[in-house]
Design a protein around this motif. Structure first.
Motif, mmCIF file in Angstrom:
data_model
loop_
_atom_site.group_PDB
_atom_site.id
_atom_site.type_symbol
_atom_site.label_atom_id
_atom_site.label_comp_id
_atom_site.label_asym_id
_atom_site.label_seq_id
_atom_site.Cartn_x
_atom_site.Cartn_y
_atom_site.Cartn_z
ATOM 1 N N GLY A 222 56.759 38.925 12.537
ATOM 2 C CA GLY A 222 57.718 37.833 12.363
ATOM 3 C C GLY A 222 59.006 37.973 13.144
ATOM 4 N N ARG A 223 59.194 39.103 13.819
ATOM 5 C CA ARG A 223 60.436 39.345 14.551
ATOM 6 C C ARG A 223 60.190 39.423 16.060
ATOM 7 N N ILE A 224 61.206 39.130 16.833
ATOM 8 C CA ILE A 224 61.123 39.293 18.286
ATOM 9 C C ILE A 224 61.353 40.762 18.616
ATOM 10 N N VAL A 225 60.370 41.363 19.295
ATOM 11 C CA VAL A 225 60.484 42.775 19.681
ATOM 12 C C VAL A 225 60.549 42.936 21.199
ATOM 13 N N PHE A 226 60.372 41.821 21.925
ATOM 14 C CA PHE A 226 60.505 41.838 23.380
ATOM 15 C C PHE A 226 60.912 40.462 23.853
ATOM 16 N N ASP A 227 61.834 40.421 24.803
ATOM 17 C CA ASP A 227 62.264 39.160 25.407
ATOM 18 C C ASP A 227 62.674 39.481 26.838
ATOM 19 N N GLY A 228 61.800 39.110 27.785
ATOM 20 C CA GLY A 228 62.101 39.466 29.162
ATOM 21 C C GLY A 228 61.255 38.720 30.166
ATOM 22 N N THR A 229 61.310 39.165 31.396
ATOM 23 C CA THR A 229 60.550 38.546 32.474
ATOM 24 C C THR A 229 59.130 39.105 32.486
ATOM 25 N N PRO A 230 58.195 38.401 33.123
ATOM 26 C CA PRO A 230 56.812 38.888 33.168
ATOM 27 C C PRO A 230 56.664 40.283 33.748
ATOM 28 N N ASP A 231 57.469 40.628 34.768
ATOM 29 C CA ASP A 231 57.318 41.954 35.367
ATOM 30 C C ASP A 231 57.851 43.068 34.476
ATOM 31 N N GLN A 232 58.600 42.713 33.442
ATOM 32 C CA GLN A 232 59.072 43.708 32.468
ATOM 33 C C GLN A 232 58.042 43.966 31.366
ATOM 34 N N LEU A 233 56.983 43.172 31.357
ATOM 35 C CA LEU A 233 55.948 43.302 30.332
ATOM 36 C C LEU A 233 54.943 44.376 30.761
ATOM 37 N N THR A 234 55.365 45.621 30.612
ATOM 38 C CA THR A 234 54.521 46.745 30.991
ATOM 39 C C THR A 234 53.491 47.032 29.903
ATOM 40 N N THR A 235 52.542 47.896 30.221
ATOM 41 C CA THR A 235 51.539 48.283 29.225
ATOM 42 C C THR A 235 52.197 48.955 28.027
ATOM 43 N N GLY A 236 53.218 49.763 28.285
ATOM 44 C CA GLY A 236 53.932 50.418 27.188
ATOM 45 C C GLY A 236 54.606 49.423 26.273
ATOM 46 N N VAL A 237 55.232 48.406 26.854
ATOM 47 C CA VAL A 237 55.866 47.351 26.051
ATOM 48 C C VAL A 237 54.805 46.602 25.252
ATOM 49 N N ALA A 238 53.676 46.318 25.887
ATOM 50 C CA ALA A 238 52.594 45.603 25.210
ATOM 51 C C ALA A 238 52.079 46.386 24.009
ATOM 52 N N ARG A 239 51.972 47.713 24.159
ATOM 53 C CA ARG A 239 51.525 48.539 23.032
ATOM 54 C C ARG A 239 52.473 48.384 21.842
ATOM 55 N N ASP A 240 53.771 48.317 22.140
ATOM 56 C CA ASP A 240 54.756 48.167 21.071
ATOM 57 C C ASP A 240 54.633 46.798 20.405
ATOM 58 N N ILE A 241 54.442 45.756 21.218
ATOM 59 C CA ILE A 241 54.313 44.405 20.671
ATOM 60 C C ILE A 241 53.102 44.304 19.745
ATOM 61 N N TYR A 242 51.988 44.881 20.176
ATOM 62 C CA TYR A 242 50.750 44.775 19.414
ATOM 63 C C TYR A 242 50.567 45.906 18.399
ATOM 64 N N GLY A 243 51.521 46.843 18.354
ATOM 65 C CA GLY A 243 51.399 47.951 17.425
ATOM 66 C C GLY A 243 50.186 48.810 17.697
ATOM 67 N N ALA A 244 49.894 49.040 18.978
ATOM 68 C CA ALA A 244 48.682 49.745 19.386
ATOM 69 C C ALA A 244 49.019 51.154 19.846
ATOM 70 N N ASP A 245 47.985 51.988 19.883
ATOM 71 C CA ASP A 245 48.174 53.359 20.363
ATOM 72 C C ASP A 245 47.790 53.460 21.839
ATOM 73 N N ALA A 246 47.657 54.670 22.333
ATOM 74 C CA ALA A 246 47.394 54.891 23.755
ATOM 75 C C ALA A 246 46.037 54.387 24.207
ATOM 76 N N SER A 247 45.140 54.094 23.249
ATOM 77 C CA SER A 247 43.815 53.591 23.610
ATOM 78 C C SER A 247 43.825 52.101 23.941
#
Length: 275
Positions: A222-247
């Motif tokens: 329900g909260r915004i955890v990322f707000d940026g440009t497409p090139d700032q959307l790294t795999t690491g950022v995506a993991r945080d958004i989706y609550g995922a691990d290294a897999s």
């Protein structure tokens, strides 16, 4: 400020579906909102369109708080703020051009609506919009006879019939194959660029957000955890958004045709490209 979202919250019982969300847009843009199922993306769009009400906060478009609009003003806003859904929401047994003309219902009389009466100018405009989206030849067919990608373009055409200031698209390609997904996203991007309309789309794939959006907002719980440009959307950022691990693998969410090919198919296509 064209769009200002200020501390917006929506609860269902004890659950905060949207939790103190804030962001602002100075000018028209194509925005992608990403996040796992239940992140609050759809609830947020429904609040912007006034299909559901916020508990607290403000959503201001061109300086006017749309959360306070009532009756006729609310209906006028819903005409200015078109909504496109994942499941198209067409009338299956009705012909395509009539489905598109439903985009004018908010400004037609009850009598005209009851007897399905449309001005000739509106009919011509509906066909012009279908032609713009590459499906004018489908106008006389029943909506149920079209492919999923074609039906979603009919839904986009219906939205354009409203002549909206903003288009909200809730998972517009979630039920489409990669080819049709690209066609639909290209159509939304052209509408933003050629018409100057704001487009906010809930998306479930990172490659789509990067390719078509000017700005990406990531939601989690329900909260915004990322707000940026497409090139700032790294795999690491995506993991945080989706609550995922290294897999976590982006390929599993990709809508690109190449990502769905087997290594053997990819090798064949690469060889063909060099011939």
């Amino acid at each position: 400020m064209l769009l200002s979202v200020e501390n917006v919250t929506k609860t269902f019982g004890r659950n905060k579906a949207v939790d103190n969300v804030s962001f602002a847009l100075e000018k028209s843009a194509m925005i992608g909102i990403i996040g796992r199922s239940g992140a609050g993306k759809s609830t947020f769009l429904r609040m912007v369109n006034r299909l559901t009400d916020a508990i607290t906060g403000a959503i201001k478009f061109d300086g006017r708080d749309i959360l306070h609009l009532k009756a006729a003003e609310k209906r006028a806003w819903q005409s200015d703020c078109a909504m496109i859904f994942q499941q198209f929401n067409l009338v299956p047994r009705m012909d395509v051009v009539s489905n598109v003309l439903h985009g004018t219902l908010n400004r037609r009389s009850t009598f005209a609506t009851m007897f399905n009466l449309y001005p000739q100018g509106d009919i011509h405009r509906a066909i012009d919009i279908l032609d713009r989206l590459g499906i004018a030849e489908q106008a006389p067919k029943r909506a149920e006879a079209l492919s999923g990608g074609q039906q979603q373009r009919v839904a986009i055409a219906r939205a354009l019939m409203q002549d909206p200031k903003i288009i909200l698209a809730d998972e517009p390609i979630a039920s489409l194959d990669p080819m049709n997904a690209q066609v639909v996203m290209q159509a939304l991007r052209r509408i933003h660029e050629e018409d100057g309309r704001m487009v906010i789309a809930n998306l479930h794939t990172l490659d789509t957000a990067r390719r078509y959006c000017d700005r990406v907002i990531g939601m989690r719980g329900g909260r915004i955890v990322f707000d940026g440009t497409p090139d700032q959307l790294t795999t690491g950022v995506a993991r945080d958004i989706y609550g995922a691990d290294a897999s976590f693998s982006e390929a599993a969410t990709s809508t690109s045709i190449e990502a769905l090919e087997t290594p053997a198919e990819r090798a064949v296509h690469q060889a063909e490209a060099t011939v």
